[in-house]
Motif scaffolding. Structure first.
Motif, mmCIF file in Angstrom:
data_model
loop_
_atom_site.group_PDB
_atom_site.id
_atom_site.type_symbol
_atom_site.label_atom_id
_atom_site.label_comp_id
_atom_site.label_asym_id
_atom_site.label_seq_id
_atom_site.Cartn_x
_atom_site.Cartn_y
_atom_site.Cartn_z
ATOM 1 N N SER A 76 15.672 136.160 53.573
ATOM 2 C CA SER A 76 15.953 137.589 53.651
ATOM 3 C C SER A 76 15.139 138.342 52.610
ATOM 4 O O SER A 76 14.555 137.751 51.699
ATOM 5 N N GLY A 77 15.110 139.666 52.737
ATOM 6 C CA GLY A 77 14.357 140.473 51.783
ATOM 7 C C GLY A 77 14.849 140.304 50.367
ATOM 8 O O GLY A 77 14.067 140.189 49.426
ATOM 9 N N GLN A 78 16.185 140.267 50.186
ATOM 10 C CA GLN A 78 16.756 140.108 48.855
ATOM 11 C C GLN A 78 16.415 138.742 48.271
ATOM 12 O O GLN A 78 16.040 138.617 47.100
ATOM 13 N N MET A 79 16.531 137.716 49.101
ATOM 14 C CA MET A 79 16.231 136.357 48.650
ATOM 15 C C MET A 79 14.753 136.225 48.290
ATOM 16 O O MET A 79 14.383 135.584 47.299
ATOM 17 N N ARG A 80 13.911 136.857 49.079
ATOM 18 C CA ARG A 80 12.467 136.796 48.831
ATOM 19 C C ARG A 80 12.096 137.449 47.514
ATOM 20 O O ARG A 80 11.205 136.979 46.794
ATOM 21 N N SER A 81 12.792 138.514 47.155
ATOM 22 C CA SER A 81 12.437 139.235 45.934
ATOM 23 C C SER A 81 13.132 138.681 44.691
ATOM 24 O O SER A 81 12.583 138.767 43.582
ATOM 25 N N SER A 82 14.309 138.082 44.852
ATOM 26 C CA SER A 82 15.066 137.649 43.676
ATOM 27 C C SER A 82 14.827 136.188 43.301
ATOM 28 O O SER A 82 14.853 135.832 42.119
ATOM 29 N N ALA A 83 14.607 135.328 44.279
ATOM 30 C CA ALA A 83 14.440 133.899 44.000
ATOM 31 C C ALA A 83 13.036 133.623 43.459
ATOM 32 O O ALA A 83 12.123 134.443 43.591
ATOM 33 N N ARG A 84 12.877 132.438 42.866
ATOM 34 C CA ARG A 84 11.578 132.026 42.331
ATOM 35 C C ARG A 84 11.270 130.599 42.778
ATOM 36 O O ARG A 84 12.155 129.740 42.836
ATOM 37 N N ASP A 85 9.981 130.346 43.059
ATOM 38 C CA ASP A 85 9.570 129.006 43.469
ATOM 39 C C ASP A 85 9.161 128.176 42.257
ATOM 40 O O ASP A 85 9.300 128.605 41.113
#
Length: 249
Positions: A76-85
């Protein structure tokens, strides 16, 4: 590996035995490789494999199109912006994408096909699992767990090797590579990599810099010179969460 049985060398050493050949990565299905070959030998004649369809049937492995749809829908958009690889970039680290087991309420051939997409978020040190209906593209369930460590992805192994090469504890690895090839080891692309999650409960005494492993994402990276010998780095543990390297023993 049982802790007391592990002989810990002061530096990495070349070993002449065959170590485990598994790449340790998740079971992501690419090109449905588990179910087909690029070519089929029949009566001495090599025939091209049948063309893969957009959709699989029943318990068939996920097709490339289904994998792409599931992975796109699961972030999701939120997951894409908040998470880190694993490299610290935006978005979670993909570990695996596999066909889910049917739900108890599903009925026979009409059961929808679902994908289980597993990520690791290095920002919160958590495993995120999403179940996606590959026919509708809808995320049907999401689960976040901590202190759980699935097998590493190839991207994580590469980053672990990169950290080993850059760390003072990787001096032996670089020396052995130089001895084996006559070349300088500068990056993970020069190595064949496999490995496993480090589980601190398997050793008697955990070094102070590795006590967070389990909560942190820690790997033992197994290295091999391409078309050459193994280099034993099993005594070294990479904490990908803190981006540090520790030694057992």
């Amino acid at each position: 590996m049982a802790g007391s049985a592990v002989a810990v060398a002061a530096t990495a050493v070349l070993v002449g035995v065959t170590l485990p050949g598994s790449d340790g990565s998740g079971d992501r299905q690419t090109n449905a490789a588990a179910a087909k070959q690029d070519a089929i030998a029949k009566d001495g004649v090599v025939q091209a494999a049948p063309k893969e369809g957009e959709k699989g049937i029943g318990s068939d492995p996920l097709t490339d199109a289904e994998i792409e749809r599931a992975e796109k829908a699961s972030v999701s958009g939120q997951m894409r912006s908040s998470a880190r690889d694993v490299e610290g970039d935006r978005g979670p680290q993909l570990l695996s994408t596999n066909l889910s087991e049917p739900e108890p309420s599903d009925s026979g051939a009409a059961a929808p096909r679902r994908a289980e997409v597993v990520y690791y978020d290095y920002k919160q040190d958590a495993v995120i699992t999403k179940t996606v209906n590959v026919e509708t593209g809808k995320v049907e369930s999401a689960n976040t767990t901590r202190n759980v460590q699935p097998p590493p992805s190839q991207e994580e192994l590469a980053e672990g090797a990169r950290l080993l090469i850059a760390d003072p504890l990787g001096k032996g690895l670089k020396q052995d590579f130089k001895h084996a090839t006559g070349k300088t080891l500068t990056g993970p692309g020069q190595l064949q990599l496999s490995g496993m999650v480090f589980r601190k409960e398997t050793i008697k005494s955990v070094p102070s810099d590795l006590t967070e492993c389990g909560k942190h994402r820690c790997l033992q990276v197994v290295t091999k010179v391409k078309n050459g010998p193994w280099i034993d780095t099993r005594a070294l543990v990479v904490d990908l969460s803190s981006r540090s390297v520790g030694r057992l023993g």
